[in-house]
Design a protein around this motif. Structure first.
Motif, PDB file in Angstrom:
ATOM      1  N   ILE B  69      38.615  46.424  35.738  1.00 46.67           N
ATOM      2  CA  ILE B  69      39.248  45.306  36.430  1.00 46.67           C
ATOM      3  C   ILE B  69      38.313  44.794  37.534  1.00 46.67           C
ATOM      4  O   ILE B  69      37.612  45.574  38.176  1.00 46.67           O
ATOM      5  CB  ILE B  69      40.634  45.727  37.002  1.00 46.67           C
ATOM      6  CG1 ILE B  69      41.441  44.518  37.507  1.00 46.67           C
ATOM      7  CG2 ILE B  69      40.511  46.771  38.108  1.00 46.67           C
ATOM      8  CD1 ILE B  69      42.084  43.700  36.427  1.00 46.67           C
ATOM      9  N   SER B  70      38.323  43.483  37.694  1.00 48.17           N
ATOM     10  CA  SER B  70      37.487  42.846  38.710  1.00 48.17           C
ATOM     11  C   SER B  70      37.818  43.364  40.112  1.00 48.17           C
ATOM     12  O   SER B  70      38.950  43.764  40.383  1.00 48.17           O
ATOM     13  CB  SER B  70      37.735  41.344  38.644  1.00 48.17           C
ATOM     14  OG  SER B  70      37.239  40.724  39.798  1.00 48.17           O
ATOM     15  N   GLU B  72      37.101  41.259  42.642  1.00 48.52           N
ATOM     16  CA  GLU B  72      37.107  40.012  43.422  1.00 48.52           C
ATOM     17  C   GLU B  72      38.476  39.778  44.048  1.00 48.52           C
ATOM     18  O   GLU B  72      39.504  39.953  43.392  1.00 48.52           O
ATOM     19  CB  GLU B  72      36.764  38.818  42.517  1.00 48.52           C
ATOM     20  CG  GLU B  72      35.330  38.796  42.020  1.00 48.52           C
ATOM     21  CD  GLU B  72      34.292  38.728  43.138  1.00 48.52           C
ATOM     22  OE1 GLU B  72      34.559  38.071  44.162  1.00 48.52           O
ATOM     23  OE2 GLU B  72      33.220  39.350  42.981  1.00 48.52           O
ATOM     24  N   ARG B  75      42.020  38.565  42.206  1.00 41.55           N
ATOM     25  CA  ARG B  75      41.813  38.858  40.785  1.00 41.55           C
ATOM     26  C   ARG B  75      43.110  38.713  39.982  1.00 41.55           C
ATOM     27  O   ARG B  75      44.200  38.976  40.489  1.00 41.55           O
ATOM     28  CB  ARG B  75      41.270  40.284  40.625  1.00 41.55           C
ATOM     29  CG  ARG B  75      42.263  41.359  41.063  1.00 41.55           C
ATOM     30  CD  ARG B  75      41.619  42.733  41.057  1.00 41.55           C
ATOM     31  NE  ARG B  75      42.522  43.744  41.588  1.00 41.55           N
ATOM     32  CZ  ARG B  75      42.135  44.987  41.901  1.00 41.55           C
ATOM     33  NH1 ARG B  75      40.875  45.353  41.743  1.00 41.55           N
ATOM     34  NH2 ARG B  75      43.004  45.844  42.382  1.00 41.55           N
ATOM     35  N   GLY B  76      42.948  38.350  38.713  1.00 42.94           N
ATOM     36  CA  GLY B  76      44.085  38.237  37.803  1.00 42.94           C
ATOM     37  C   GLY B  76      44.236  39.498  36.976  1.00 42.94           C
ATOM     38  O   GLY B  76      43.400  40.404  37.060  1.00 42.94           O
ATOM     39  N   THR B  78      43.786  40.418  33.925  1.00 48.05           N
ATOM     40  CA  THR B  78      42.788  40.908  32.967  1.00 48.05           C
ATOM     41  C   THR B  78      41.367  40.515  33.388  1.00 48.05           C
ATOM     42  O   THR B  78      40.440  40.600  32.587  1.00 48.05           O
ATOM     43  CB  THR B  78      43.051  40.375  31.537  1.00 48.05           C
ATOM     44  OG1 THR B  78      43.080  38.949  31.598  1.00 48.05           O
ATOM     45  CG2 THR B  78      44.363  40.890  30.980  1.00 48.05           C
ATOM     46  N   ASP B  79      41.208  40.098  34.622  1.00 44.49           N
ATOM     47  CA  ASP B  79      39.876  39.685  35.073  1.00 44.49           C
ATOM     48  C   ASP B  79      38.918  40.876  35.062  1.00 44.49           C
ATOM     49  O   ASP B  79      39.242  41.943  35.567  1.00 44.49           O
ATOM     50  CB  ASP B  79      39.935  39.117  36.503  1.00 44.49           C
ATOM     51  CG  ASP B  79      40.623  37.766  36.565  1.00 44.49           C
ATOM     52  OD1 ASP B  79      40.969  37.234  35.481  1.00 44.49           O
ATOM     53  OD2 ASP B  79      40.826  37.249  37.675  1.00 44.49           O
ATOM     54  N   SER B  80      37.755  40.647  34.464  1.00 45.64           N
ATOM     55  CA  SER B  80      36.785  41.733  34.353  1.00 45.64           C
ATOM     56  C   SER B  80      35.412  41.160  34.119  1.00 45.64           C
ATOM     57  O   SER B  80      35.272  40.133  33.450  1.00 45.64           O
ATOM     58  CB  SER B  80      37.172  42.640  33.168  1.00 45.64           C
ATOM     59  OG  SER B  80      36.183  43.614  32.950  1.00 45.64           O
ATOM     60  N   PRO B  86      39.275  42.715  29.086  1.00 48.55           N
ATOM     61  CA  PRO B  86      40.667  42.287  28.873  1.00 48.55           C
ATOM     62  C   PRO B  86      41.389  43.059  27.762  1.00 48.55           C
ATOM     63  O   PRO B  86      42.528  43.487  27.962  1.00 48.55           O
ATOM     64  CB  PRO B  86      40.522  40.802  28.515  1.00 48.55           C
ATOM     65  CG  PRO B  86      39.263  40.384  29.216  1.00 48.55           C
ATOM     66  CD  PRO B  86      38.354  41.576  29.151  1.00 48.55           C
ATOM     67  N   TYR B 106      47.063  46.788  38.041  1.00 46.78           N
ATOM     68  CA  TYR B 106      46.024  46.277  38.951  1.00 46.78           C
ATOM     69  C   TYR B 106      46.593  45.768  40.273  1.00 46.78           C
ATOM     70  O   TYR B 106      45.909  45.785  41.289  1.00 46.78           O
ATOM     71  CB  TYR B 106      45.236  45.163  38.251  1.00 46.78           C
ATOM     72  CG  TYR B 106      45.936  43.820  38.296  1.00 46.78           C
ATOM     73  CD1 TYR B 106      47.106  43.609  37.569  1.00 46.78           C
ATOM     74  CD2 TYR B 106      45.461  42.786  39.106  1.00 46.78           C
ATOM     75  CE1 TYR B 106      47.772  42.406  37.638  1.00 46.78           C
ATOM     76  CE2 TYR B 106      46.124  41.584  39.173  1.00 46.78           C
ATOM     77  CZ  TYR B 106      47.282  41.394  38.454  1.00 46.78           C
ATOM     78  OH  TYR B 106      47.957  40.204  38.530  1.00 46.78           O
ATOM     79  N   SER B 421      28.116  43.117  35.235  1.00 44.79           N
ATOM     80  CA  SER B 421      27.514  42.292  36.275  1.00 44.79           C
ATOM     81  C   SER B 421      26.056  42.702  36.445  1.00 44.79           C
ATOM     82  O   SER B 421      25.750  43.885  36.580  1.00 44.79           O
ATOM     83  CB  SER B 421      28.237  42.496  37.606  1.00 44.79           C
ATOM     84  OG  SER B 421      27.422  42.023  38.662  1.00 44.79           O
TER      85      SER B 421
END
Lengths: 203, 471
Positions: B69-70, B72, B75-76, B78-80, B86, B106, B421
């Motif tokens: 999971i992100s 940031e 984050r949403g 499924t953000d990744s 996802p 999350y 990333s």
């Protein structure tokens, strides 16, 4: 569990200590929930150049080692991350046996569950097999007999090895480990009942 | 009274979980807690479903979204940064809901890295067996539990049976004697140990950490210590429970309550190693003279006190060590003899299950307070859990980090491993994480492992720096 009784084939030497599972398959390529699809990225960092072309210097890109079924490795092979995609990637490439003086503990068990036998042999023996293989340009075959618990070098020299009884049996027979445990259902229930009375907070 | 032979903590906990002996080398163990995250847990739940099986003890299974999971802010679900993040997150989420696991999503205020939240929420407790498809599960041994990393197939086995087959390891005790000097931390203790016994030193062992310096450590430091057990290839690391442990666990969400608590505590007090119990191996590390440690190579064993220099491979003890050091220096772009202090860095990273708990952020903030990260340095903090993040914010640590020039992220495993990333590609990172392997934090990323205080000091100096000269 995929069955393995014996494998005879090309053996690729990769004699460097502490080859970790991040090197075997980098985290970037662990994606997905599939049981397969990891072999293409085996040893990605060493196997491919920055432009994505195969690195000609890397042993598994060189014939006949590109058909290797046995890996000759050094101490602590498969240390680090528990990722089961590491033995999956090795198996998909074609490996069925890894000979090394020692293995990362989690990786060791993961190998059995993916049709690979991790064989512990002293480094002098692994080096001697590697020297024989090198001397033949890689074509001399090595044999790993799970049933007889012996490694046969190209020269015919025989090296017996020890293996965990239960895992070895399961590997030879290709057994379903979960089914074996479920067959002990009554024993497990009895244990849990008594344990729950003693340690209710654990349940 | 029958005179039982003295037993170690490990022997007691192991014996209490043996259901059956399997052949001559393995035992079937009761598993008290299974923790799954989306990276490997998603494989286990899918394999279980495909085999037409269902989990046998759902209340003993905990799932958490933390690996992919992100981090940031905003984050949403499924953000990744991982392309397949996802699908792995959704698979874990759906299985958790369908099967009724304890699921920490999350956006749950309890969310965080599995090994940070397992003690934090009282999911782990003394004398428990806890497994997770993650090698750093050894972390959780810091609360006196027997915890270890497993593969996805083993997790599937636990889901289906709540048991696991294991060969009993040998036992090692590491005695950390003396007292840590100010500015020296649990991270320095464990790095020094790995430097001493090597990255293979723990193969086949379960390690108990003991001695005055361990007794004096708060739980968070003990978790850091146990976290890096796997970095000397030791699957199990633990500190047997004491009053510090009991005090820490009291009142946590999943800790026993009421009469159960009293019974549990009485049992936990019987678990520490008996005087005179024998270990297969004993190692002693004196902490009185211990200095902050920094790695210079590509294995955690390639470590040195911060006041020393990059070693010369030609001076190595044997040809193997020489070969390893040569490869390490080539990868790390370092010349022999270079003082560690002063090596220019590009990134300062604070995060991971090793060193991103509240005490870690406090130690870093003490160094950062009123100072600025050197221009051109990326400085990133990813708290170990959402509760850690909230607690840090409540005491204003986030302001100190941000004012200094650090990014302040949501909690997850973040940049400890390279999952997509390329931010740290081909850069030199001083990092509070646990692995300095080639490519671990990105392509050609050169990682130096150190404590949060050292990372903070290095962020300000723009090069590897000793926090003791600053704070």
């Amino acid at each position: 569990m995929e069955s393995l009784r014996k494998v005879t084939g090309i053996a690729a030497p990769m004699l460097r200590i502490n080859i970790d599972t991040d090197q075997i398959i980098p985290a970037l390529f662990l994606g997905g929930t599939d049981a397969k699809g990891y072999g293409a990225n085996l040893f990605h960092g060493s196997r491919f150049l920055a432009d994505g072309k195969p690195n000609p210097e890397f042993i598994l890109n060189q014939p006949p080692y590109d058909r290797a079924q046995i890996l000759l490795a050094d101490r602590n092979f498969g240390c680090g991350s528990s990722r089961e995609r590491a033995p999956k990637a090795l198996r998909e490439f074609g490996f069925r046996a890894i000979l090394a003086p020692s293995f990362g503990g989690i990786f060791f068990g993961n190998c059995y569950r993916n049709g690979i036998i991790p064989v512990e042999l002293p480094i002098e023996i692994v080096r001697s097999i590697a020297a024989e293989v090198d001397g033949s340009g890689g074509t001399a075959q090595v044999s790993v007999d799970v049933e007889a618990q012996v490694v046969v070098a190209p020269s015919g020299a025989r090296y017996p090895f020890a293996a965990p009884t239960t895992l070895r049996q399961m590997l030879m027979e290709g057994m379903d480990e979960i089914a074996l445990t479920l067959a002990r259902g009554d024993e497990i229930s009895r244990f849990r009942e008594a344990d729950q009375a003693r340690r209710p907070w654990a349940y | 009274m029958s005179a039982l032979p003295p037993r170690t903590f490990f022997d007691k906990v192991w014996a209490d979980h043996v259901i059956a002996r399997l052949g001559d080398d393995a035992e079937l163990l009761q598993i008290d807690r299974l923790v799954l995250h989306e990276l490997s847990g998603s494989q286990a739940v899918r394999a279980l479903a495909e085999a037409g099986r269902t989990p046998v003890s759902r209340g003993q299974v905990f799932t958490v979204i933390e690996h992919l999971i992100s981090t940031e802010p905003g984050r949403g679900p499924t953000d990744s940064v991982s392309k397949s993040g996802p699908i792995m997150i959704e698979t874990t989420r759906k299985a958790s809901r369908d099967w009724g696991f304890h699921f920490i999503d999350y956006d749950d205020p309890r969310q965080g890295i599995a090994h940070v939240i397992a003690p934090e929420l009282g999911i782990a407790f003394p004398g428990a067996t806890l497994v997770c498809c993650d090698s750093h599960t050894s972390t959780v041994g810091g609360v006196g539990a027997l915890t270890w990393g497993i593969g996805a197939s083993e997790a599937e086995h636990v889901l289906a049976t709540q048991t696991l087959s294991q060969a009993k390891p040998r036992t090692m005790r590491v005695n950390f004697t003396g007292r840590l000097a100010p500015g020296v931390y649990a991270k320095d203790m464990i790095l020094a140990l790995i430097g001493r016994i090597g990255a293979q030193g723990g193969i086949g062992y379960a390690t108990e950490y003991a001695g005055s310096a361990v007794s004096a450590l708060p739980i968070e430091g003990r978790l850091t210590l146990c976290n890096m057990s796997i970095e000397f290839s030791c699957k199990y690391g633990f500190v047997p429970p004491d009053e510090t442990t009991i005090e820490y666990l009291k009142g946590r969400e999943f800790s026993p309550k009421g009469a159960d608590w009293d019974r549990a505590v009485a049992y936990w007090r019987t678990l520490p190693t008996d005087p005179g119990a024998a270990f297969d191996r004993e190692v002693t590390v004196d902490c009185d003279a211990l200095e902050p440690q920094v790695t210079w190579g590509i294995s955690p064993q390639q470590v040195a006190p911060i006041g020393s220099s990059v070693p010369d491979p030609s001076q190595a003890a044997d040809s193997e060590a020489r070969q390893l050091a040569t490869r390490a220096l080539e990868y790390m772009c370092l010349a022999p003899g270079t003082p560690l202090k002063g090596i220019p860095i590009d990134v300062a990273y604070i995060g991971s299950c090793t060193n991103a708990r509240l005490s870690d952020l406090r130690a870093a903030a003490e160094v950062l307070r009123g100072r600025k990260v050197k221009a051109g340095i990326q400085a990133v903090c990813v708290p170990g859990s959402t509760p850690v993040k909230r607690a840090a914010e409540a005491e204003g640590l986030d302001r100190i980090f941000k004012d200094a020039g650090f990014e302040w992220h949501e909690s997850a495993c973040g940049f400890c491993g390279h999952i997509g990333s390329d931010r740290f590609a081909d850069l030199r990172v001083v990092s509070t994480t646990n692995r300095n392997f080639e490519g671990r934090q990105g392509p050609k990323t050169r990682t130096h492992l150190a404590s949060p205080a050292t990372v903070a000091a290095s962020a300000i100096a723009g090069c590897i720096a000793d926090a003791r000269g600053i704070a």
